[in-house]
Design an enzyme around this catalytic site. Sequence first.
Site, PDB file in Angstrom:
ATOM      1  N   LYS A 107      37.390  50.967  34.480  1.00  0.00           N
ATOM      2  CA  LYS A 107      36.420  50.991  35.583  1.00  0.00           C
ATOM      3  C   LYS A 107      35.776  52.381  35.575  1.00  0.00           C
ATOM      4  O   LYS A 107      36.092  53.237  36.401  1.00  0.00           O
ATOM      5  CB  LYS A 107      37.115  50.686  36.916  1.00  0.00           C
ATOM      6  CG  LYS A 107      37.315  49.188  37.149  1.00  0.00           C
ATOM      7  CD  LYS A 107      37.873  48.888  38.508  1.00  0.00           C
ATOM      8  CE  LYS A 107      36.853  48.927  39.614  1.00  0.00           C
ATOM      9  NZ  LYS A 107      35.935  47.783  39.662  1.00  0.00           N
TER      10      LYS A 107
HETATM   11  N1  PMP Z   1      34.903  42.649  36.360  1.00  0.00           N
HETATM   12  C1  PMP Z   1      34.301  43.772  36.787  1.00  0.00           C
HETATM   13  C2  PMP Z   1      33.213  44.351  35.962  1.00  0.00           C
HETATM   14  C3  PMP Z   1      34.700  44.386  37.999  1.00  0.00           C
HETATM   15  O1  PMP Z   1      34.099  45.492  38.421  1.00  0.00           O
HETATM   16  C4  PMP Z   1      35.718  43.781  38.768  1.00  0.00           C
HETATM   17  C5  PMP Z   1      36.132  44.405  40.077  1.00  0.00           C
HETATM   18  N2  PMP Z   1      37.142  45.347  39.914  1.00  0.00           N
HETATM   19  C6  PMP Z   1      36.316  42.613  38.283  1.00  0.00           C
HETATM   20  C7  PMP Z   1      35.886  42.077  37.071  1.00  0.00           C
HETATM   21  C8  PMP Z   1      37.433  41.952  39.044  1.00  0.00           C
HETATM   22  O2  PMP Z   1      38.583  42.735  38.995  1.00  0.00           O
HETATM   23  P1  PMP Z   1      39.659  42.729  40.162  1.00  0.00           P
HETATM   24  O3  PMP Z   1      40.030  41.317  40.399  1.00  0.00           O
HETATM   25  O4  PMP Z   1      40.789  43.537  39.627  1.00  0.00           O
HETATM   26  O5  PMP Z   1      39.025  43.359  41.356  1.00  0.00           O
END
Ligand code: PMP
Length: 305
Positions: free
Chosen positions: A159
């Site tokens: 991220k």
């Molecule tokens: N893909 C992206 C690009 C994201 O930014 C997120 C959000 N964190 C997700 C998928 C979903 O991840 P999570 O379920 O861990 O929030």
Amino acid sequence: MVQKVEKIWMDGKLIPWEEANVHILTHTIHYGVGVFEGIRCYLCHDGKSAIFRLRDHIDRLFDSAHIGDIRMPFTKKEMVEACKETVRVNKLKEGYIRPIVLIGEGVMGVYPGDNPTRVAITTWPWGAYLGEEALEKGIRVKVSSYTRHHVNVMMTKAKICGNYANSVLAKREVMKMGYDEALLLDTEGYVSEATGENIFMVRKGTLKTPPLTSILSGITRDTVIQIAKSKKIPLIEERFTRDELYTAQEAFFTGTAAELTPIREVDDRKIGEGKPGPITKELQAAFFEIVRGKNPEFKEWLDYL
Ligand code: PMP
């Protein structure tokens, strides 16, 4: 507008919201290499509050920092405690938690030298990311004209702040056209993920989601996979095309912010009957039971404040 709270945790101290500032020459502001997390705290059925899969989020934060070659000045344990403390001190029963790790000021130019790492944790009340109605009725999605990152251009498992320029562009593009969310295809043209969500589709009773090869390893995605396993709903991780998605009987997004949001339309084509289908509804109900502490099978995912 973000609803202001009293304190923000910054570099090891809780300070007033207004004082949580960084210098304009903070390296990350210019070049985008910083990392962050998005975490939710829920008010459980017993009146206590619990942070959902906090340790998994902190693990991913450290993985992101490692990928971004950013030195973390705190331990995982310290970050876990700091997240809890930030929610507690702001007296939030539920809300969103945003840890962010920045390369601070020092030298300029893309080489960050020994610039110090800055770490902050903010929390704020945040209801349904795409709206209550989205959770109930589903959303309208458009495939973006922007492609998701190539694995050798940006690090898709991290991220990293700069990765989200792609998300912002895609989101703005489709919102202007009147859709709720953008779906991005990978560099080979297969469905990858949305601007901040992973995707699932259902065909003939089987769930399908793209493999982790070039997407973020979503914690909500993993949660849904584990719920599906416990309910013996067949699931495959396999890439698929947009036309396969058009003919799905059901589809939904998963994400910490978006939770489990049904998709009712993709590119102006109805998905199934154009409303959340039975498997989506079953998984969504199970998800909300788990995060609110109603399912003892998954209680180790809850970190009570
Ligand atoms: N893909 C992206 C690009 C994201 O930014 C997120 C959000 N964190 C997700 C998928 C979903 O991840 P999570 O379920 O861990 O929030």
